[in-house]
Scaffold this motif. Structure first.
Motif, mmCIF file in Angstrom:
data_model
loop_
_atom_site.group_PDB
_atom_site.id
_atom_site.type_symbol
_atom_site.label_atom_id
_atom_site.label_comp_id
_atom_site.label_asym_id
_atom_site.label_seq_id
_atom_site.Cartn_x
_atom_site.Cartn_y
_atom_site.Cartn_z
ATOM 1 N N VAL A 15 16.517 3.703 2.014
ATOM 2 C CA VAL A 15 16.555 2.404 1.423
ATOM 3 C C VAL A 15 15.788 2.644 0.821
ATOM 4 C CG1 VAL A 15 16.684 0.321 1.497
ATOM 5 C CG2 VAL A 15 17.509 1.656 3.557
ATOM 6 N N CYS A 16 16.569 2.482 -0.612
ATOM 7 C CA CYS A 16 15.351 2.359 -2.294
ATOM 8 C C CYS A 16 16.011 1.180 -2.759
ATOM 9 C CB CYS A 16 15.941 3.255 -3.024
ATOM 10 S SG CYS A 16 15.989 5.251 -2.226
ATOM 11 N N THR A 17 14.649 0.232 -3.996
ATOM 12 C CA THR A 17 14.727 -0.729 -4.527
ATOM 13 C C THR A 17 14.973 0.333 -6.151
ATOM 14 O OG1 THR A 17 12.811 -0.691 -4.791
ATOM 15 C CG2 THR A 17 13.563 -2.371 -3.250
ATOM 16 N N ILE A 18 16.639 -0.937 -6.689
ATOM 17 C CA ILE A 18 16.428 -0.493 -8.119
ATOM 18 C C ILE A 18 15.149 -1.254 -8.961
ATOM 19 C CG2 ILE A 18 18.371 -0.454 -9.718
ATOM 20 C CD1 ILE A 18 20.614 -0.405 -8.060
ATOM 21 N N ALA A 19 14.884 -0.376 -9.060
ATOM 22 C CA ALA A 19 12.754 -0.568 -10.182
ATOM 23 C C ALA A 19 13.541 -1.092 -12.025
ATOM 24 C CB ALA A 19 12.265 0.314 -10.306
ATOM 25 N N GLU A 20 14.489 -0.185 -11.969
ATOM 26 C CA GLU A 20 14.560 -0.242 -13.766
ATOM 27 C C GLU A 20 16.026 0.509 -14.000
ATOM 28 O OE1 GLU A 20 11.942 1.034 -16.169
ATOM 29 O OE2 GLU A 20 10.873 2.249 -14.824
ATOM 30 N N LYS A 21 16.302 -0.226 -14.892
ATOM 31 C CA LYS A 21 17.738 0.325 -15.681
ATOM 32 C C LYS A 21 17.211 1.029 -17.075
ATOM 33 C CE LYS A 21 22.758 0.701 -16.086
ATOM 34 N NZ LYS A 21 23.916 -0.271 -15.861
ATOM 35 N N LYS A 22 16.943 2.376 -17.544
ATOM 36 C CA LYS A 22 16.229 2.776 -18.829
ATOM 37 C C LYS A 22 16.699 3.930 -18.994
ATOM 38 C CE LYS A 22 12.258 5.087 -17.163
ATOM 39 N NZ LYS A 22 10.763 4.738 -17.477
ATOM 40 N N SER A 23 16.904 4.060 -20.205
ATOM 41 C CA SER A 23 17.165 5.030 -21.055
ATOM 42 C C SER A 23 16.071 6.302 -20.783
ATOM 43 C CB SER A 23 17.669 4.833 -22.488
ATOM 44 O OG SER A 23 18.137 6.739 -23.174
ATOM 45 N N VAL A 24 16.430 7.517 -20.461
ATOM 46 C CA VAL A 24 15.374 8.820 -19.624
ATOM 47 C C VAL A 24 15.857 9.880 -20.730
ATOM 48 C CG1 VAL A 24 14.554 8.126 -18.205
ATOM 49 C CG2 VAL A 24 16.401 9.418 -18.361
ATOM 50 N N LEU A 26 17.095 13.719 -20.314
ATOM 51 C CA LEU A 26 17.818 14.608 -19.664
ATOM 52 C C LEU A 26 18.025 15.512 -20.410
ATOM 53 C CD1 LEU A 26 19.166 12.030 -16.523
ATOM 54 C CD2 LEU A 26 16.522 13.175 -16.941
ATOM 55 N N ALA A 27 17.964 16.778 -20.078
ATOM 56 C CA ALA A 27 18.384 17.916 -21.162
ATOM 57 C C ALA A 27 18.310 18.218 -22.351
ATOM 58 C CB ALA A 27 19.748 18.348 -20.607
ATOM 59 N N GLY A 28 17.322 16.950 -22.183
ATOM 60 C CA GLY A 28 17.319 16.861 -23.966
ATOM 61 C C GLY A 28 18.001 15.582 -24.643
ATOM 62 N N ARG A 29 18.869 15.119 -24.003
ATOM 63 C CA ARG A 29 19.982 14.263 -24.548
ATOM 64 C C ARG A 29 19.441 12.779 -24.076
ATOM 65 N NH1 ARG A 29 24.254 12.830 -21.944
ATOM 66 N NH2 ARG A 29 24.273 13.347 -19.781
ATOM 67 N N PRO A 30 19.859 11.803 -24.396
ATOM 68 C CA PRO A 30 19.486 10.140 -24.651
ATOM 69 C C PRO A 30 20.333 9.986 -22.875
ATOM 70 C CG PRO A 30 19.812 9.597 -26.419
ATOM 71 C CD PRO A 30 19.732 11.279 -26.069
ATOM 72 N N CYS A 31 19.546 9.336 -21.780
ATOM 73 C CA CYS A 31 20.258 9.267 -20.621
ATOM 74 C C CYS A 31 20.378 7.627 -19.675
ATOM 75 C CB CYS A 31 20.734 10.139 -19.746
ATOM 76 S SG CYS A 31 21.706 10.203 -18.173
ATOM 77 N N GLU A 32 21.293 6.582 -19.632
ATOM 78 C CA GLU A 32 20.902 5.486 -19.160
ATOM 79 C C GLU A 32 20.929 5.924 -17.661
ATOM 80 O OE1 GLU A 32 19.861 1.611 -19.643
ATOM 81 O OE2 GLU A 32 20.374 3.332 -20.796
ATOM 82 N N CYS A 33 19.556 5.717 -16.958
ATOM 83 C CA CYS A 33 19.421 5.884 -15.822
ATOM 84 C C CYS A 33 19.308 4.867 -14.392
ATOM 85 C CB CYS A 33 18.326 7.038 -15.561
ATOM 86 S SG CYS A 33 18.945 8.212 -16.288
ATOM 87 N N TYR A 34 19.414 4.817 -13.394
ATOM 88 C CA TYR A 34 19.008 3.516 -12.697
ATOM 89 C C TYR A 34 17.527 4.216 -11.650
ATOM 90 C CZ TYR A 34 23.105 1.157 -11.808
ATOM 91 O OH TYR A 34 23.948 -0.100 -12.438
ATOM 92 N N ILE A 35 16.192 4.158 -11.584
ATOM 93 C CA ILE A 35 15.296 4.303 -11.356
ATOM 94 C C ILE A 35 15.308 3.553 -10.105
ATOM 95 C CG2 ILE A 35 12.122 4.652 -11.661
ATOM 96 C CD1 ILE A 35 14.635 6.124 -13.810
ATOM 97 N N LEU A 36 14.822 4.235 -8.648
ATOM 98 C CA LEU A 36 15.060 3.980 -7.721
ATOM 99 C C LEU A 36 13.316 4.333 -7.300
ATOM 100 C CD1 LEU A 36 18.324 5.334 -6.201
ATOM 101 C CD2 LEU A 36 17.979 3.527 -7.259
ATOM 102 N N ARG A 37 12.902 3.475 -5.912
ATOM 103 C CA ARG A 37 11.920 3.656 -5.995
ATOM 104 C C ARG A 37 12.016 3.562 -4.065
ATOM 105 N NH1 ARG A 37 7.747 5.036 -8.307
ATOM 106 N NH2 ARG A 37 7.770 4.116 -11.094
ATOM 107 N N PRO A 38 12.449 3.869 -2.943
ATOM 108 C CA PRO A 38 12.608 4.796 -1.444
ATOM 109 C C PRO A 38 10.945 3.099 -1.509
ATOM 110 C CG PRO A 38 12.146 6.809 -2.472
ATOM 111 C CD PRO A 38 12.025 6.316 -3.654
ATOM 112 N N VAL A 39 12.444 2.310 -0.006
ATOM 113 C CA VAL A 39 11.130 1.017 0.161
ATOM 114 C C VAL A 39 10.159 2.195 1.602
ATOM 115 C CG1 VAL A 39 11.414 0.211 1.997
ATOM 116 C CG2 VAL A 39 13.195 0.275 0.452
ATOM 117 N N TYR A 40 10.657 2.837 1.567
ATOM 118 C CA TYR A 40 9.265 3.843 2.826
ATOM 119 C C TYR A 40 9.149 4.967 2.631
ATOM 120 C CZ TYR A 40 11.638 0.157 5.637
ATOM 121 O OH TYR A 40 12.332 -0.798 6.367
ATOM 122 N N ASP A 41 8.898 5.123 1.046
ATOM 123 C CA ASP A 41 7.692 6.230 0.489
ATOM 124 C C ASP A 41 7.490 5.326 -0.719
ATOM 125 O OD1 ASP A 41 6.536 8.562 -0.510
ATOM 126 O OD2 ASP A 41 8.510 9.635 -0.401
#
Length: 166
Positions: A15-24, A26-41
């Motif tokens: 189980v993870c929570t979606i902490a944010e959605k942001k552009s990062v 990846l491999a030198g190009r911008p990419c929209e990503c979900y940033i997940l944080r595992p609830v128990y880690d």
């Protein structure tokens, strides 16, 4: 699809929570990503590119309490006596993340462990690893959905399976 703040199950991370959605980048190009944080880690952070269908498919909505309880009422699976076939089946089950198949796999490995223990033997390293990975996924889902501590999940599941057997 998913929103910031949603709780999801992600691959073998549980189980993870979606902490944010942001552009990062990846491999030198911008990419929209979900940033997940595992609830128990709390030390881990997972970046899931929004344009990767393969990785997005690993994000699954969490089950309801009733769906989990219904899973526990299903009959035990048939045990495949061929260890290589079981190994492949377990690999595919872990890859799919399907909770029904994961629970069936856990029940099968538990049965095999009891059988081998009676003969003075142990599970193979692969079965032991597969069991831990499947438990990580399912136990976090059970704990989060039922509002219990992850360490309480094995006893909860055992109790429900005992009720179903009687």
């Amino acid at each position: 699809m998913f929103q910031v703040g949603d709780a999801v199950s992600y691959g073998t991370s549980g189980v993870c929570t979606i902490a944010e959605k942001k552009s990062v980048k990846l491999a030198g190009r911008p990419c929209e990503c979900y940033i997940l944080r595992p609830v128990y880690d709390s030390t881990m952070k997972i970046c899931v590119p929004c344009d990767s269908q393969v990785l997005l498919q690993r994000m699954r909505a969490l089950p309801s309490k009733q769906e989990l309880l219904d899973l526990l009422q299903e009959p035990a699976p048939e045990h495949n006596p061929d260890p290589e076939a079981r190994k492949e089946q377990y690999r595919q089950t872990l890859q799919s993340g399907d909770r029904h198949d994961l629970l069936q796999m856990i029940r099968d490995i538990y049965t095999e462990r009891r059988h081998r223990h009676a003969m003075g033997k142990q599970l193979s390293a692969y079965e032991d690893t597969a069991l831990r990975e499947a438990q990580n996924i399912l136990h976090s889902e059970f704990a989060y959905t039922l509002g219990i501590d992850p360490q309480e999940v094995p006893d909860f599941i055992a109790g429900e399976l005992d009720k179903a057997a009687n």
